[in-house]
Design a protein around this motif. Structure first.
Motif, PDB file in Angstrom:
ATOM      1  N   ALA A 197      80.705  19.000  97.705  1.00 37.41           N
ATOM      2  CA  ALA A 197      79.393  18.866  98.317  1.00 37.41           C
ATOM      3  C   ALA A 197      78.911  18.487  99.468  1.00 37.41           C
ATOM      4  N   GLY A 198      80.015  19.035 100.224  1.00 41.54           N
ATOM      5  CA  GLY A 198      80.075  18.846 101.942  1.00 41.54           C
ATOM      6  C   GLY A 198      80.603  18.403 102.379  1.00 41.54           C
ATOM      7  N   ASP A 199      80.169  17.311 103.375  1.00 43.47           N
ATOM      8  CA  ASP A 199      81.574  16.009 103.876  1.00 43.47           C
ATOM      9  C   ASP A 199      81.525  15.299 103.709  1.00 43.47           C
ATOM     10  N   GLN A 200      81.060  15.012 102.096  1.00 48.30           N
ATOM     11  CA  GLN A 200      81.657  13.704 101.710  1.00 48.30           C
ATOM     12  C   GLN A 200      82.384  13.929 100.310  1.00 48.30           C
ATOM     13  N   PHE A 201      83.027  13.087 100.219  1.00 49.20           N
ATOM     14  CA  PHE A 201      83.871  13.387  99.336  1.00 49.20           C
ATOM     15  C   PHE A 201      83.288  12.754  97.812  1.00 49.20           C
ATOM     16  N   THR A 202      82.742  13.228  96.402  1.00 50.10           N
ATOM     17  CA  THR A 202      82.948  12.556  95.699  1.00 50.10           C
ATOM     18  C   THR A 202      83.341  13.487  94.097  1.00 50.10           C
ATOM     19  N   VAL A 203      83.204  12.822  92.686  1.00 46.01           N
ATOM     20  CA  VAL A 203      83.269  13.188  91.874  1.00 46.01           C
ATOM     21  C   VAL A 203      84.022  14.558  91.342  1.00 46.01           C
ATOM     22  N   ALA A 204      83.393  15.055  92.101  1.00 48.45           N
ATOM     23  CA  ALA A 204      82.906  16.559  91.576  1.00 48.45           C
ATOM     24  C   ALA A 204      84.490  16.994  92.086  1.00 48.45           C
ATOM     25  N   TRP A 215      79.101  22.045  90.904  1.00 48.67           N
ATOM     26  CA  TRP A 215      80.139  22.452  90.632  1.00 48.67           C
ATOM     27  C   TRP A 215      80.736  21.075  89.883  1.00 48.67           C
ATOM     28  N   LYS A 216      80.092  19.779  89.323  1.00 49.08           N
ATOM     29  CA  LYS A 216      80.663  19.235  88.456  1.00 49.08           C
ATOM     30  C   LYS A 216      80.618  19.420  87.485  1.00 49.08           C
ATOM     31  N   ASN A 217      79.109  20.160  87.051  1.00 47.39           N
ATOM     32  CA  ASN A 217      79.194  20.968  85.870  1.00 47.39           C
ATOM     33  C   ASN A 217      79.535  21.889  85.746  1.00 47.39           C
ATOM     34  N   TYR A 218      79.925  23.169  86.564  1.00 49.52           N
ATOM     35  CA  TYR A 218      80.816  24.023  86.559  1.00 49.52           C
ATOM     36  C   TYR A 218      81.899  24.366  86.186  1.00 49.52           C
ATOM     37  N   CYS A 219      82.136  23.012  86.677  1.00 49.62           N
ATOM     38  CA  CYS A 219      83.890  22.485  86.230  1.00 49.62           C
ATOM     39  C   CYS A 219      84.266  22.613  85.104  1.00 49.62           C
ATOM     40  N   GLU A 220      83.660  21.928  83.656  1.00 51.37           N
ATOM     41  CA  GLU A 220      84.192  22.023  81.987  1.00 51.37           C
ATOM     42  C   GLU A 220      82.962  22.519  81.821  1.00 51.37           C
ATOM     43  N   ALA A 221      81.783  23.076  82.079  1.00 50.88           N
ATOM     44  CA  ALA A 221      81.137  24.023  81.634  1.00 50.88           C
ATOM     45  C   ALA A 221      81.685  25.928  81.473  1.00 50.88           C
ATOM     46  N   ALA A 253      82.151  12.640  80.310  1.00 50.20           N
ATOM     47  CA  ALA A 253      81.594  11.622  79.623  1.00 50.20           C
ATOM     48  C   ALA A 253      82.000   9.677  80.456  1.00 50.20           C
ATOM     49  N   ILE A 254      83.057  10.327  80.968  1.00 53.39           N
ATOM     50  CA  ILE A 254      83.852   8.478  81.234  1.00 53.39           C
ATOM     51  C   ILE A 254      83.390   8.564  82.342  1.00 53.39           C
ATOM     52  N   ILE A 255      83.287  10.083  83.640  1.00 56.11           N
ATOM     53  CA  ILE A 255      83.558   9.872  84.828  1.00 56.11           C
ATOM     54  C   ILE A 255      81.482   9.452  85.295  1.00 56.11           C
ATOM     55  N   ASP A 256      80.623  10.448  84.506  1.00 59.32           N
ATOM     56  CA  ASP A 256      79.186   9.509  84.484  1.00 59.32           C
ATOM     57  C   ASP A 256      78.752   8.827  84.114  1.00 59.32           C
ATOM     58  N   TYR A 257      79.449   7.744  83.017  1.00 63.75           N
ATOM     59  CA  TYR A 257      79.173   6.847  82.716  1.00 63.75           C
ATOM     60  C   TYR A 257      79.890   5.501  83.476  1.00 63.75           C
ATOM     61  N   LEU A 258      80.718   5.674  84.100  1.00 63.35           N
ATOM     62  CA  LEU A 258      81.697   4.734  85.016  1.00 63.35           C
ATOM     63  C   LEU A 258      80.751   4.168  86.618  1.00 63.35           C
ATOM     64  N   SER A 259      80.594   6.118  86.953  1.00 58.83           N
ATOM     65  CA  SER A 259      79.727   6.437  88.007  1.00 58.83           C
ATOM     66  C   SER A 259      78.188   5.963  88.306  1.00 58.83           C
ATOM     67  N   TYR A 260      77.268   5.800  86.896  1.00 55.78           N
ATOM     68  CA  TYR A 260      76.018   5.522  86.918  1.00 55.78           C
ATOM     69  C   TYR A 260      76.587   3.551  87.167  1.00 55.78           C
ATOM     70  N   LEU A 261      77.866   3.021  86.708  1.00 57.14           N
ATOM     71  CA  LEU A 261      78.001   1.466  87.415  1.00 57.14           C
ATOM     72  C   LEU A 261      78.367   1.518  88.722  1.00 57.14           C
ATOM     73  N   TYR A 262      78.911   2.381  89.082  1.00 58.89           N
ATOM     74  CA  TYR A 262      79.809   2.620  90.479  1.00 58.89           C
ATOM     75  C   TYR A 262      79.284   3.422  90.856  1.00 58.89           C
ATOM     76  N   ILE A 306      90.929  10.500  85.693  1.00 62.83           N
ATOM     77  CA  ILE A 306      90.604   9.803  85.050  1.00 62.83           C
ATOM     78  C   ILE A 306      91.732   8.450  85.820  1.00 62.83           C
ATOM     79  N   VAL A 307      92.384   8.658  86.076  1.00 64.34           N
ATOM     80  CA  VAL A 307      93.479   7.454  86.820  1.00 64.34           C
ATOM     81  C   VAL A 307      93.496   7.338  88.349  1.00 64.34           C
ATOM     82  N   TRP A 308      93.069   8.809  88.812  1.00 67.71           N
ATOM     83  CA  TRP A 308      92.164   9.386  89.911  1.00 67.71           C
ATOM     84  C   TRP A 308      91.321   8.577  90.377  1.00 67.71           C
ATOM     85  N   PHE A 309      90.202   8.593  89.268  1.00 67.10           N
ATOM     86  CA  PHE A 309      88.964   8.075  89.519  1.00 67.10           C
ATOM     87  C   PHE A 309      89.020   6.833  89.761  1.00 67.10           C
TER      88      PHE A 309
END
Length: 227
Positions: free
Chosen positions: A164-171, A97-103, A69-78, A16-19
């Motif tokens: 996600a491919g060639d784009q850096f994402t929260v995943a 990959w985003k959901n695989y990580c935590e699940a 939850a923090i990443i999803d909420y702040l990603s909705y805003l930003y 989250i610090v990194w995010f």
């Protein structure tokens, strides 16, 4: 909007610090250390969870915990690190990959931690029993499962710059911590090693390590023992 992040050093909350650094958002950082937890759990969440954020918006205070939850909420805003610019297979990879990580990935690592703590807290005269149980569970389930997952991830990263491919994402932010924990004891996956080195070159990542008081040596030592 004001953001106050309650962070536990050398834990998953480093993501989250990194995010927040990647987003370039201003925030206040409250750092907690593992040695302080028994005496004082400085988290605003009623379950004393880390990470937790305190968001102040128009004089209203909102408490949110758990990394996803923090990443999803702040990603909705930003949304700049989310799915807004992804299409087709990139979007599918992002959600997987985003959901695989935590699940799937993180729960196996948590089992590593739990069995390690059981061994550490078992009285010395009978500790050999818990060590044997941990060994059997590691060899019979955990290690093969994690090895299979790392093989799958390495194969994916062979053909993709980011998850996600060639784009850096929260995943990518989410996947970093468990990949680093597994790589502490296994350097055979060259595409994962390339990926982790790529992350280390990101300016926001470097800045977050300093702010979050990350200790690579402590992390390496912990996961070497827990493995």
């Amino acid at each position: 909007m004001q953001i106050r992040l309650f962070h536990l050093q050398n834990s998953r909350s480093q993501r989250i610090v990194w995010f927040l650094e990647e987003l370039g958002l201003p925030y206040e950082l409250v750092i907690n250390h593992h040695s302080d937890l028994d005496e004082k759990k400085n988290s605003p969440h009623q379950l004393s969870k880390f990470p937790a954020v305190e968001i102040i918006n128009q004089e209203q205070i909102f408490i949110l915990a758990d990394t996803s939850a923090i990443i999803d909420y702040l990603s909705y805003l930003y949304p700049q690190l989310g799915q807004s610019k992804l299409l087709g297979s990139q979007l599918q990879s992002f959600y997987y990959w985003k959901n695989y990580c935590e699940a799937t990935f993180i729960p196996d690592l948590l089992l590593k931690q739990i069995f390690h703590q059981i061994v550490q807290r078992t009285p010395f005269p009978v500790r050999f029993v818990s060590k044997f149980l941990k060994y059997r569970f590691d060899q019979g389930y955990l290690n093969p499962s994690l090895q299979q997952q790392m093989t799958m991830i390495d194969k994916h990263l062979k053909d993709h710059l980011w998850f996600a491919g060639d784009q850096f994402t929260v995943a990518d932010i989410l996947m970093w911590f468990p990949l680093l924990a597994c790589s502490a004891n296994d350097h055979q996956f060259k595409h994962i090693q390339r990926y982790l080195a790529q992350i280390e070159n990101r300016p926001a990542f470097k800045k977050s390590l300093i702010k979050g008081q990350w200790s690579a040596s402590t992390f390496q030592s912990y996961w070497t023992i827990a493995w």
